[in-house]
Design an enzyme around this catalytic site. Structure first.
Site, PDB file in Angstrom:
ATOM      1  N   GLU A  50      21.827  -7.121   8.723  1.00 57.45           N
ATOM      2  CA  GLU A  50      20.553  -7.557   8.140  1.00 57.45           C
ATOM      3  C   GLU A  50      20.663  -9.022   7.715  1.00 57.45           C
ATOM      4  OE1 GLU A  50      17.143  -8.370   7.187  1.00 57.45           O
ATOM      5  OE2 GLU A  50      17.364  -6.272   7.810  1.00 57.45           O
ATOM      6  N   HIS A  71     -11.750  24.334  -2.009  1.00 55.74           N
ATOM      7  CA  HIS A  71     -12.870  23.690  -2.687  1.00 55.74           C
ATOM      8  C   HIS A  71     -12.441  23.362  -4.117  1.00 55.74           C
ATOM      9  CE1 HIS A  71     -16.944  22.841  -4.103  1.00 55.74           C
ATOM     10  NE2 HIS A  71     -16.640  23.584  -5.169  1.00 55.74           N
ATOM     11  N   SER A  91      -9.371  -8.284   9.645  1.00 59.27           N
ATOM     12  CA  SER A  91      -8.790  -7.014  10.074  1.00 59.27           C
ATOM     13  C   SER A  91      -8.074  -6.373   8.895  1.00 59.27           C
ATOM     14  CB  SER A  91      -7.860  -7.230  11.269  1.00 59.27           C
ATOM     15  OG  SER A  91      -7.580  -6.012  11.924  1.00 59.27           O
ATOM     16  N   ILE A  96      -5.007  -6.106   7.259  1.00 61.50           N
ATOM     17  CA  ILE A  96      -4.280  -6.780   6.186  1.00 61.50           C
ATOM     18  C   ILE A  96      -5.211  -7.674   5.382  1.00 61.50           C
ATOM     19  CG2 ILE A  96      -2.467  -8.467   5.693  1.00 61.50           C
ATOM     20  CD1 ILE A  96      -0.931  -7.348   8.100  1.00 61.50           C
ATOM     21  N   GLY A  97      -6.020  -8.469   6.075  1.00 63.90           N
ATOM     22  CA  GLY A  97      -6.915  -9.387   5.391  1.00 63.90           C
ATOM     23  C   GLY A  97      -7.925  -8.695   4.495  1.00 63.90           C
ATOM     24  N   GLY A 104      15.331  -3.083   3.899  1.00 65.23           N
ATOM     25  CA  GLY A 104      14.052  -2.400   3.703  1.00 65.23           C
ATOM     26  C   GLY A 104      12.947  -2.935   4.575  1.00 65.23           C
TER      27      GLY A 104
END
Length: 463
Positions: free
Chosen positions: A35, A442, A180, A182-183, A40
């Site tokens: 990494e 319900h 979209s 994320i925005g 993560g």
């Protein structure tokens, strides 16, 4: 130079990497997981975890302001403490990241190596001058926000999702470029925190991949909260405007630019594959840089696999995790799992959320099938009425001959949860009648789904 040998190398510790390392560890294999930045990946550090935490804070503030609708009042205004809001999100990030690091550290056969991996050959990578080799290599490097070469974009401060989740101050006026998923989430969130917000979208409607009625309703939901939406922005550019930023929208009409204190660029993402040395191993990519994989997530080289956002076969945390499940099942459990078998659902986490699965009506119409269609407003849902959250609708499109659901959308309270009843029936390849005769609890949002199916009628092409 000595070469360190492993049974498997995993490049990237995002959603799929640690889980795969765990399965390989349990199988007794010696694994290197590499990494270069944060364990993560996007979900934990700049995506799902912090954004949904921030959305939770914004929802609480919005509900408090609506106290009169529920029979209570607050003395004075709802005050937003942005450092406290940011600290709450930061804690979620750090706790989640630490959990992943502790998990990896507890794997007896797994070594977490910090650094940037580059391929030397089909079986070997180099990390900070050290060569590692293994018979199998798994690429799980994720993606990042696109910063397109729009006029002036380098001359003004422009944030991506990585930057905006770390804000501990409230923008006076946030301009979101990109209408979209994320925005839109950040737009509503910051409006509820108290900022002025303008959305600028190049297409003639928001979330253009969805059906027009969903786009229209989402726009209406946002505009009711005071968000300005400017679509058809075919000439986006950036200039300094005193201490603010001017964002142009339409050059031909010379429309007035949007003037804001902060700009968020949310126009898409790209894979983190441009600095891996893929060419040294001969790994094939497409024109956008996504690693080409087959139905079992194998690249053009039989010993190398690509999982998660970098393979272009899914852009979600849950599809990345399913990539791990497919690879592990095939390599370790003797199964034959394929990407084409999964029924992908997703959600837009504005409030109310949009839960989606399968085809849109537009896609279903292009398939040439004979179709059934049904649509019901959320005001028909008792649970939505009781919660005082009745915006939106649910709808379903089905194959009239096979009696199978092809796609569905629930834009409404708990839509991201209720959609799973439909997703599960589609995944099990069950006919309409199986869900039609279910008896939901319900009061829930899901209880209207059998009624929705009962209302299926021949589709005539209207959304």
């Amino acid at each position: 130079m000595s070469i360190r040998e492993f049974d498997a190398i995993i490049i990237g510790a995002g959603q799929a990497g640690p889980s795969l390392a765990g399965r390989l560890n349990d199988a007794g294999m010696r694994v290197a997981i590499i990494e270069r930045h944060l364990v993560g990946g996007t979900c934990v550090n700049t995506g799902c975890k912090p954004t949904k935490t921030l959305i939770g804070s914004a929802y609480a503030a919005h509900t408090a302001r609506r106290g009169g609708d529920y029979g209570f009042t607050l003395k004075g205004q709802v005050a937003i403490d942005m450092p406290a809001v940011a600290a709450r999100a930061r804690k979620v990030i750090l706790d989640s990241r630490a959990d992943n690091e502790t998990w990896l550290a507890g794997m007896a056969n797994v070594e977490l190596i910090r650094g940037h991996a580059r391929f030397v050959s089909a079986h070997t990578v180099m990390v900070d001058g050290e060569e590692l080799t293994a018979p199998r290599i798994f690429i799980n490097v994720g993606g990042r926000a696109v910063m397109p070469p729009m006029p002036g974009v380098r001359d003004v401060p422009v944030m991506t999702n990585t930057d905006v989740v770390a804000l501990d101050t409230l923008p006076r006026h946030l301009i979101v470029v990109g209408g979209s998923y994320i925005g839109l989430e950040f737009a509503q969130m910051y409006r509820r925190f108290g900022a002025e917000v303008t959305i600028i979208e190049r297409m003639d409607r928001l979330i253009a991949r969805e059906d027009p009625d969903i786009s229209e309703e989402v726009r209406a939901i946002l505009e009711r909260e005071g968000i300005t939406v400017r679509t058809g922005a075919d000439c986006v550019g950036f200039k300094r405007h005193g201490g603010d930023i001017a964002v142009s929208v339409d050059c031909e009409k010379n429309d007035a630019p949007a003037i804001g204190s902060h700009v968020l660029m949310a126009v898409g993402r790209r894979p983190n594959t441009d600095d891996l040395g893929l060419e040294a191993a001969g790994i094939a990519t497409d024109a956008r840089g996504y690693i080409i994989v087959d139905d079992r997530l194998q690249t053009n080289l039989p010993n190398i696999f690509a999982l998660g956002d970098c393979n272009g076969r899914g852009a979600f945390t849950h599809t990345a995790y399913n990539d791990f499940e497919i690879v592990a099942a095939n390599l370790l459990d003797g199964e034959d799992r394929r990407v084409s078998q999964r029924m992908t659902g997703y959600a837009l986490y504005i409030d109310p959320p949009l839960g989606r699965v399968g085809m849109t009506e537009t896609e279903a119409a292009k398939s040439g099938r004979r179709l059934f269609h049904s649509k019901r407003a959320m005001v028909r849902v008792g649970r939505a009425v009781e919660k005082g959250e009745t915006q939106g609708f649910m709808k379903v499109i089905a194959d009239a001959d096979t009696r199978r659901i092809l796609g569905a959308a629930i834009l409404g309270t708990s839509g991201d949860e209720a959609i799973h009843g439909i997703l599960d029936m589609m995944n099990a390849d069950q006919p309409i009648e199986q869900l039609r005769w279910a008896v939901p609890i319900h009061p829930t949002v899901s209880e209207l789904i059998p009624t929705l199916l009962l209302g299926l009628q021949p589709w005539k092409g209207e959304a």
